[in-house]
Design a protein around this motif. Sequence first.
Motif, PDB file in Angstrom:
ATOM      1  N   LEU A  58       0.834  -1.208   0.000  1.00  0.00           N
ATOM      2  CA  LEU A  58       0.000   0.000   0.000  1.00  0.00           C
ATOM      3  C   LEU A  58       0.870   1.260   0.000  1.00  0.00           C
ATOM      4  CD1 LEU A  58      -2.849   1.170   0.098  1.00  0.00           C
ATOM      5  CD2 LEU A  58      -2.726   1.032   2.591  1.00  0.00           C
ATOM      6  N   ALA A  59       1.952   1.252   0.771  1.00  0.00           N
ATOM      7  CA  ALA A  59       2.875   2.394   0.780  1.00  0.00           C
ATOM      8  C   ALA A  59       3.508   2.589  -0.605  1.00  0.00           C
ATOM      9  CB  ALA A  59       3.957   2.199   1.833  1.00  0.00           C
ATOM     10  N   TYR A  61       2.120   1.808  -3.463  1.00  0.00           N
ATOM     11  CA  TYR A  61       1.067   2.386  -4.305  1.00  0.00           C
ATOM     12  C   TYR A  61       0.935   3.882  -4.041  1.00  0.00           C
ATOM     13  CZ  TYR A  61      -0.614  -2.360  -5.391  1.00  0.00           C
ATOM     14  OH  TYR A  61      -0.745  -3.655  -5.821  1.00  0.00           O
ATOM     15  N   ALA A  62       0.983   4.286  -2.766  1.00  0.00           N
ATOM     16  CA  ALA A  62       0.897   5.713  -2.418  1.00  0.00           C
ATOM     17  C   ALA A  62       2.108   6.467  -2.980  1.00  0.00           C
ATOM     18  CB  ALA A  62       0.812   5.879  -0.909  1.00  0.00           C
ATOM     19  N   TYR A  63       3.273   5.831  -2.919  1.00  0.00           N
ATOM     20  CA  TYR A  63       4.494   6.417  -3.471  1.00  0.00           C
ATOM     21  C   TYR A  63       4.360   6.620  -4.981  1.00  0.00           C
ATOM     22  CZ  TYR A  63       9.237   5.901  -5.469  1.00  0.00           C
ATOM     23  OH  TYR A  63      10.374   6.021  -6.220  1.00  0.00           O
ATOM     24  N   HIS A  65       1.621   7.003  -6.676  1.00  0.00           N
ATOM     25  CA  HIS A  65       0.663   8.091  -6.878  1.00  0.00           C
ATOM     26  C   HIS A  65       1.325   9.450  -6.626  1.00  0.00           C
ATOM     27  CE1 HIS A  65      -3.053  10.343  -6.884  1.00  0.00           C
ATOM     28  NE2 HIS A  65      -2.711  10.847  -5.700  1.00  0.00           N
ATOM     29  N   ALA A  66       2.084   9.555  -5.529  1.00  0.00           N
ATOM     30  CA  ALA A  66       2.753  10.817  -5.200  1.00  0.00           C
ATOM     31  C   ALA A  66       3.784  11.191  -6.257  1.00  0.00           C
ATOM     32  CB  ALA A  66       3.413  10.720  -3.824  1.00  0.00           C
ATOM     33  N   ARG A 132       1.800  -1.394  -9.507  1.00  0.00           N
ATOM     34  CA  ARG A 132       0.801  -0.327  -9.518  1.00  0.00           C
ATOM     35  C   ARG A 132       0.751   0.366 -10.864  1.00  0.00           C
ATOM     36  NH1 ARG A 132      -1.914   3.933  -9.141  1.00  0.00           N
ATOM     37  NH2 ARG A 132      -2.582   5.039  -7.322  1.00  0.00           N
ATOM     38  N   SER A 138       0.967   6.381 -13.922  1.00  0.00           N
ATOM     39  CA  SER A 138       1.983   6.050 -12.931  1.00  0.00           C
ATOM     40  C   SER A 138       3.356   6.002 -13.603  1.00  0.00           C
ATOM     41  CB  SER A 138       1.626   4.743 -12.239  1.00  0.00           C
ATOM     42  OG  SER A 138       1.567   3.720 -13.168  1.00  0.00           O
TER      43      SER A 138
END
Length: 189
Positions: A58-59, A61-63, A65-66, A132, A138
């Motif tokens: 999950l981290a 995936y957030a990375y 996205h960021a 991701r 992405s």
Amino acid sequence: MSPTSPSLLLRVFAGAIFLSAALLFAVQPMFTKMVLPRLGGTPSVWSVAMVFFQAVLLAGYAYAHALTKYFPGRRSITIHIAVMAAACLFLPLSIATWWGRPPADATAALWLLGLFAVSIGLPFFALSPTVRCCRPGSPALTTPPANPYFLYAASNIGSFLALLSYPFVIEPFSTLGFQRWPGRRCSSR
């Protein structure tokens, strides 16, 4: 020099997504099996491993996205290459021996999360945004295809095949030493 066809490029992306998903989900049971003897093989080790790997996924995936939101274009690629290079410093995968002995009290789960983080955290985190990348925009897929769902399928099939093949194909026919570093013979199972 002729430009690369979009169809060929999407096939390369699908292959990369498939392989990275397969690698991510094959590493999870392999590394957890390496850690089991340190805590006596209790079921809680598997539970903590699941929590760790899902949280780091999950981290990642957030990375991803960021990266695409705050560092679009070549900057996101440069940053991700630096993260991947740093993750290579942790290869071949091994247990961080300097992490110390597991505690005998209720903090063993926190100790185990820390052990996973310092041993496999960065390589797992660095690879997870590739899975991701089936999301248009992405880092690895900057031009959205008209229908990106086959990329989701490639990721899911790679994950599924790795999870299914580990207990039936990989584990019975190879040692942990070979799984950690293919091509090197090791007698430890």
